[in-house]
Structure formats: C-alpha cells, structure tokens
Design a protein around this motif. Structure first.
Motif, short mmCIF file in Angstrom:
data_model
loop_
_atom_site.label_atom_id
_atom_site.label_comp_id
_atom_site.label_asym_id
_atom_site.label_seq_id
_atom_site.Cartn_x
_atom_site.Cartn_y
_atom_site.Cartn_z
N TRP A 1 -2.27 5.63 10.73
CA TRP A 1 -2.09 5.53 9.28
C TRP A 1 -1.83 6.88 8.64
N TRP A 2 -2.13 7.98 9.38
CA TRP A 2 -1.87 9.32 8.83
C TRP A 2 -0.38 9.54 8.62
N TRP B 1 1.83 9.48 -5.89
CA TRP B 1 1.98 10.89 -5.55
C TRP B 1 3.32 11.45 -6.03
N ALA B 2 4.34 10.63 -6.05
CA ALA B 2 5.63 11.09 -6.58
C ALA B 2 5.51 11.43 -8.06
N ILE C 1 -0.14 11.17 5.17
CA ILE C 1 0.28 12.57 5.14
C ILE C 1 1.80 12.69 5.09
N GLY C 2 2.47 11.93 5.94
CA GLY C 2 3.92 12.06 6.04
C GLY C 2 4.67 11.42 4.90
N GLY C 3 4.06 10.46 4.21
CA GLY C 3 4.75 9.79 3.13
C GLY C 3 4.89 10.62 1.87
N ILE D 1 0.84 -1.21 0.00
CA ILE D 1 0.00 0.00 0.00
C ILE D 1 0.87 1.24 0.00
N ARG D 2 1.87 1.28 0.86
CA ARG D 2 2.77 2.43 0.93
C ARG D 2 3.48 2.65 -0.40
#
Length: 307
Positions: free
Chosen positions: A165-166, A97-98, A170-172, A89-90
C-alpha cells in the motif's frame, strides 16, 4: 407579448439553423453510441456474448443483471468491491494531497521572495515536458530499492515498497505542477494589499493563507480537484506496473487482469463483465465532468489562460 416573441423568433429562424442542429444531434448520437453499447452488453452472460453475432444494438435473449450486481456489490468472479474501494481511496487521497500541495506551492512562488525562486519554478515546469512513460523504469527502480523496506538494507537488495500500500501512500501524492502553476497565476492577480491589511489586523501566516487567500481560490481548487480525481480514477499505470497482489488492484488494472484470465486453452473470457467494469469507470468521470464543467472553465478563466 407572447405572439411578439414568437414572431421575432420565427423571423430569426433560418433553414441553416435546422441543419446545424441536426448535424450536432448526429454527432452527439455517434459519441453516445459506445456508452449505449456498453450498457446493452452488460445484460449478456459470457456464454451468450461469445456465441452471438452482435448487431449495432445487441439485445440478449436471456438478459441478466449479474454483471451490474458484480459492479455494485462484488461477486465471486471478480473482487469488484475491493477494486472499487481501492479506486475510491486512491482518488480521495491523491485529490486531497494535490489540493494541499498545489495551494501551498503556488502561494510560495506567488507571494514569497527568495533567491532562485524563478529558476526553481522553471525547473518544475520543465518536468511537465518529460513524457510519463519515460519515468516508469526509474520509478520502478526507486520503489524497488526503497531503503529498509521489503528486505532492502544498506548492502542487500529486496523488493522495497513494490506490491504494498506504500505505493499508493508514498508514490501517489506529489506536487501537482499544473495545479501549482494555476494557483500561482491566480494569486498574482490578487492585490498584495490584502495580505498587508490582514497582517495589520493581526492575522498570522496560517490564517492569511487558509482564511483569506484560500477562499478566493475556490474555482481553481475545484478545477484541480476535478482533474486530479479524474486522472487518479482512470490511472492504469501505477497499479499495473508496481503491484501484483489482487487486493491492491484498482478498477482499470482489474480489467486487464480479467482479460488475461481466459488465456488458458478452452477458457471463456467474461467480456460482458469487463465491459460493465469499463462502464463503471466511465460513468463517474462523465458525471463529474457534466456537473462540474463550469468550474473547469471558471478555474481556467481566473488564471488568465485562454483556450
């Protein structure tokens, strides 16, 4: 014809060529040895592994597939399925997003004209010179003091979005600076007349970006996707420092967790399972690089960067 080609090949052969091939073969075997050792170690159980004097190529007396089953289907010893799911998932989320942010940011810096554009771009590039380890503590405090989350209010403290999970949502994702640079360099090589012709034909900004310019950057996008996916898949710092719950762990962080399970006296650490999990992290990266390395080379070539 075949005899002529064979004769030409034989005339070009030199003993030094054979020595060169043998040398490269030896180097290849040395580089592949850790992978072979990991595969063989995966057939051990933890008791036999710790009680056996391992040779160069360890062969178990009672081979078992339990570790490989744990890697593929999970087990009671480690929630490998959860770790694998979190890693996937990550990886997919951050890669998307990248690509999205890199292309849009690269388009902005390559095509739009505004005051302070070059200065802002230099500032973004300068952030790449800061070692990532220096950002661990500030990032931790930022997550811990995230407003209106984890008990945080205006005048009180709390845990923020730590261990949620945020952290990943958010942080990823962030602006991929290297990807932005590559897209900018590549777009600057595309004639501006293409934009003008598309505008004359009635294409709006969105259509120009995603229907005309984006297909021209597919090698760059492939390069960004591959490098981001590999970086996220192998990421250890984010889950290790910012999460503690077992259901939020990924494969790299889970290996550390399993290594500490045997810290109590008399406990036996399941090294074969740890090695097999490491194999599960390594193989996807090797396969991705093996099948898509041409896109990495082509992507860098399209930006005019010489390695």
């Amino acid at each position: 014809m075949a005899r002529t080609a064979a004769a030409a090949l034989k005339s070009q052969f030199r003993p030094v060529h054979l020595l060169g091939h043998l040398f490269l073969l030896g180097i290849g075997l040395v580089l592949l040895y850790p992978l072979v050792f990991m595969i063989l170690a995966g057939f051990f159980n933890k008791t036999e592994f710790t009680s056996t004097v391992l040779g160069l190529f360890p062969i178990p007396k009672a081979p078992t597939l339990a570790n490989f089953k744990a890697l593929i289907a999970g087990s009671t010893d480690a929630a490998v399925t959860v770790y694998l799911q979190n890693s996937l998932i990550r990886t997919v989320y951050n890669t998307f997003w990248a690509l999205f942010t890199s292309f849009l940011a690269g388009y902005v810096f390559a095509r739009l004209r505004f005051k302070g554009r070059d200065t802002l771009f230099l500032i973004l590039l300068a952030t790449q010179m800061i070692p990532g380890t220096l950002a661990i503590i500030p990032t931790y405090l930022e997550f811990a003091r995230f407003p209106f989350a984890g008990g945080n209010h205006i005048f009180t403290g709390g845990t923020g979005i730590l261990d949620t999970w945020w952290i990943y949502l958010i942080g990823g994702p962030s602006i991929n600076i290297m990807g932005t640079f590559l897209v900018k360099q590549s777009l600057e090589k595309v004639p501006i007349e293409i934009d003008e012709a598309a505008t004359v034909d009635g294409a709006g900004t969105v259509r120009l970006i995603f229907r005309i310019l984006f297909p021209l950057q597919l090698p760059i996008m492939a390069f960004i996707a591959i490098t981001t996916a590999l970086g996220t898949w192998n990421d250890f710092i984010t889950p290790f420092f910012y999460t503690t719950s077992d259901h939020l762990q990924t494969l790299p962080a889970a290996i550390t967790r399993l290594s500490s399970v045997g810290a109590s006296p008399g406990a036996v650490i399941n090294y074969p399972l740890i090695i097999t999990l490491s194999l599960g992290i390594t193989l996807p990266a090797l396969l991705i690089f093996a099948f898509f390395q041409k896109y990495i080379v082509q992507g860098l070539a399209n930006t005019g960067i010489k390695g």
